[in-house]
Design a protein around this motif. Structure first.
Motif, mmCIF file in Angstrom:
data_model
loop_
_atom_site.group_PDB
_atom_site.id
_atom_site.type_symbol
_atom_site.label_atom_id
_atom_site.label_comp_id
_atom_site.label_asym_id
_atom_site.label_seq_id
_atom_site.Cartn_x
_atom_site.Cartn_y
_atom_site.Cartn_z
ATOM 1 N N ASN A 287 17.330 91.511 3.416
ATOM 2 C CA ASN A 287 16.449 90.363 3.581
ATOM 3 C C ASN A 287 17.105 89.304 4.462
ATOM 4 O O ASN A 287 18.155 88.754 4.124
ATOM 5 C CB ASN A 287 16.115 89.783 2.199
ATOM 6 N N LYS A 288 16.458 88.961 5.572
ATOM 7 C CA LYS A 288 17.038 88.025 6.537
ATOM 8 C C LYS A 288 17.149 86.619 5.960
ATOM 9 O O LYS A 288 18.141 85.905 6.204
ATOM 10 C CB LYS A 288 16.193 88.006 7.808
ATOM 11 N N ILE A 289 16.148 86.197 5.198
ATOM 12 C CA ILE A 289 16.172 84.853 4.627
ATOM 13 C C ILE A 289 17.328 84.700 3.648
ATOM 14 O O ILE A 289 18.059 83.696 3.662
ATOM 15 C CB ILE A 289 14.828 84.522 3.931
ATOM 16 N N PHE A 290 17.522 85.696 2.777
ATOM 17 C CA PHE A 290 18.654 85.647 1.847
ATOM 18 C C PHE A 290 19.974 85.610 2.610
ATOM 19 O O PHE A 290 20.907 84.889 2.234
ATOM 20 C CB PHE A 290 18.625 86.838 0.893
ATOM 21 N N TRP A 291 20.057 86.399 3.658
ATOM 22 C CA TRP A 291 21.256 86.436 4.514
ATOM 23 C C TRP A 291 21.532 85.051 5.097
ATOM 24 O O TRP A 291 22.674 84.562 5.061
ATOM 25 C CB TRP A 291 21.016 87.481 5.610
ATOM 26 N N GLN A 292 20.495 84.402 5.594
ATOM 27 C CA GLN A 292 20.655 83.070 6.163
ATOM 28 C C GLN A 292 21.038 82.043 5.098
ATOM 29 O O GLN A 292 21.815 81.122 5.363
ATOM 30 C CB GLN A 292 19.366 82.645 6.869
ATOM 31 N N ARG A 293 20.511 82.197 3.900
ATOM 32 C CA ARG A 293 20.867 81.278 2.813
ATOM 33 C C ARG A 293 22.343 81.405 2.421
ATOM 34 O O ARG A 293 22.937 80.441 1.923
ATOM 35 C CB ARG A 293 19.985 81.538 1.588
#
Length: 489
Positions: A287-293
């Protein structure tokens, strides 16, 4: 010229099942000691392999974390390390390798496993949550407590059956997991699977079990529960699947690793084990959003997201070691060494937990020293005496050291629950020892056991160390505050 990954996987009729698929190129000498000197060392530094100065240890099986030998391919790659702070070239090589290993697109390096665990727990887990696992490692349980959540271990009943010799006793207890998930689905943001199950005798987890855990989460999911795998030794778990689970004998261990991780949302790895490096690890996720978080959390503690506390040379070494560590010929030899040591112990009448793990041999000290009950530290005693007998160091994992934490009274050490077995973990460093070393390690244990009821009970040391805070519970296992009630022989 470095041997390529493709060359390492060529078909062969060479006897790699009987001899290692590599040659020794450098050696490290041991400092000679005497029995008298080892008794002095033990008394001075504490009665634990973890407290002994490593220079005085002849055969060190305290841990397999970062203790293995690097290959010529790794040393060569390290010379090409790009030490640029931002977006170094070495990260590109590292990222590509991790993506091939995990089949996950988003990668964050870390300096070791526990720093990889930190951002995962920080973004997913909050106070009041519950985090089920087949058995949490000490640091993952600590991260759960640190977040105000409860780590829950759902142990496979096969593991608790001393007469059960099946190969997948590290599995999640599916019946309990399903019931627990149904009851607490809205409070379970994260499920942890440790493959193989380090604190439960290093026992492997089956592909079928991983699939079923995924299916239960998908069936009863209410808050986008994430399944993460602790993959420090996943390659060795893959070898057990290849060797003992129907339908996998013709698959490569890399292919099996890919399939295991296909059921997960993400993973974290201390690459000091299966990655064959002295330092390093990573997070991989879909998940890209989790990665960014996770990015600011990594920057806060480990530097920038493309180096995670590692030098470029470390990234290069890990990129090579990760693939070497999942090579079928290497893993075949790895299991051969584990089996050799297990057999050396059994030939001397030393009780072990069966089957022998894919990375360690666990000695059943409760059976070896029946005069000491679980409150008296039989593994703590046997491990200490084995060092005196011949310079062999190991890790005690008995009720004294690793009693299960009572979730209702986590800070009260008197409330710890008896461990299923009184074990010594003999974790075998990778590409490090010869057969005579394994024979001598078994001999040290045998000589220690021969003292019989002359071996004393152990008790806690009374000192002025402050008690652990709630957020530190689980880390008690790193502090060996025990001593014999009378001198060791």
């Amino acid at each position: 010229m470095r041997i390529s990954n493709e060359d390492m996987l060529r078909e062969t009729d060479l006897p790699f099942d009987k001899a290692p698929p590599y040659r020794i190129k450098a050696v490290e000498y041991s400092i000679p000691t005497t029995r008298e000197k080892r008794k002095e060392i033990m008394q001075e530094y504490g009665y634990s392999g973890r407290l002994l100065p490593a220079k005085y240890v002849f055969i060190n099986m305290v841990t397999d974390s970062g203790t293995g030998a690097l290959s010529d391919r790794q040393w060569s790659a390290m010379m090409e390390g790009d030490e640029s702070y931002f977006n170094c070239r070495s990260y590109e090589i590292f990222e590509e390798t991790c993506q091939a290993f995990t089949k996950m697109p988003y990668i964050i390096p870390s300096h070791q496993g526990r720093s990889a665990e930190a951002p995962i727990y920080e973004i997913f887990v909050k106070p009041g949550d519950k985090v089920p696992s087949n058995t949490h490692f000490t640091t993952t349980s600590t991260w759960a407590f640190q977040r105000g959540a409860e780590p829950v271990d759902l142990i496979c009943p096969d593991y608790l059956d001393e007469e059960n010799y099946s190969w997948f006793k590290g599995n999640m207890n599916l019946e309990k997991f399903e019931d627990y998930f149904i009851e607490y689905a809205e409070k379970i943001p994260l499920v942890e699977l440790v493959v193989p199950n380090n604190l439960n005798g290093g026992q492997a987890v089956s592909m079928e079990n991983i699939k079923n855990v995924r299916a239960i989460i998908d069936k009863y999911n209410k808050i986008d529960t994430q399944l993460y795998l602790d993959i420090a030794r996943i390659s060795e778990n893959a070898w057990i699947i290849k060797s003992h689970e129907p339908g996998y004998k013709d698959k490569s261990c890399l292919g099996i690793v890919n399939e295991m991780l296909s059921y997960a949302d993400g993973c974290h790895m201390s690459a000091k084990k299966g990655g064959l490096v002295n330092m390093g690890g990573f997070i991989a996720l879909r998940n890209k959003i989790f990665w960014q978080r996770m990015h600011p959390k990594v920057i806060r503690t480990d530097g920038f997201i493309t180096y995670g506390g590692l030098a470029g040379r470390d990234l290069e070494s890990l990129a090579v070691g990760l693939i070497e560590g999942v090579n079928d010929y290497y893993l075949q030899d790895r299991q051969r060494q584990v089996d050799y040591f297990a057999n050396a112990c059994q030939k001397r009448g030393i009780h072990i937990l069966e089957p022998a793990s894919c990375f360690a041999v666990y000695i059943n000290a409760g059976k070896c020293l029946p005069h000491l009950d679980h409150t008296q530290g039989p593994a703590t005693c046997l491990s200490a005496q084995a060092y005196i007998e011949g310079g062999f160091a190991s890790t005690a994992m008995d009720s004294l050291q690793r009693g299960r934490i009572d979730a209702n009274n986590p800070q009260d050490s008197s409330k710890r629950i008896k461990a299923p077995y009184e074990l010594i973990r003999c974790a075998i460093p990778r590409r490090t020892y010869y057969e005579p070393h394994y024979d001598w390690a078994a001999e040290c244990l045998f000589r220690a056991i021969e003292w019989g009821d002359k071996l004393p009970a152990f008790k806690p040391i009374v000192d002025d160390r402050p008690p652990l805070e709630l957020s530190e519970i689980g880390l008690h296992t790193f502090f060996d505050d025990y001593e014999p009630v009378s001198p060791l022989p």
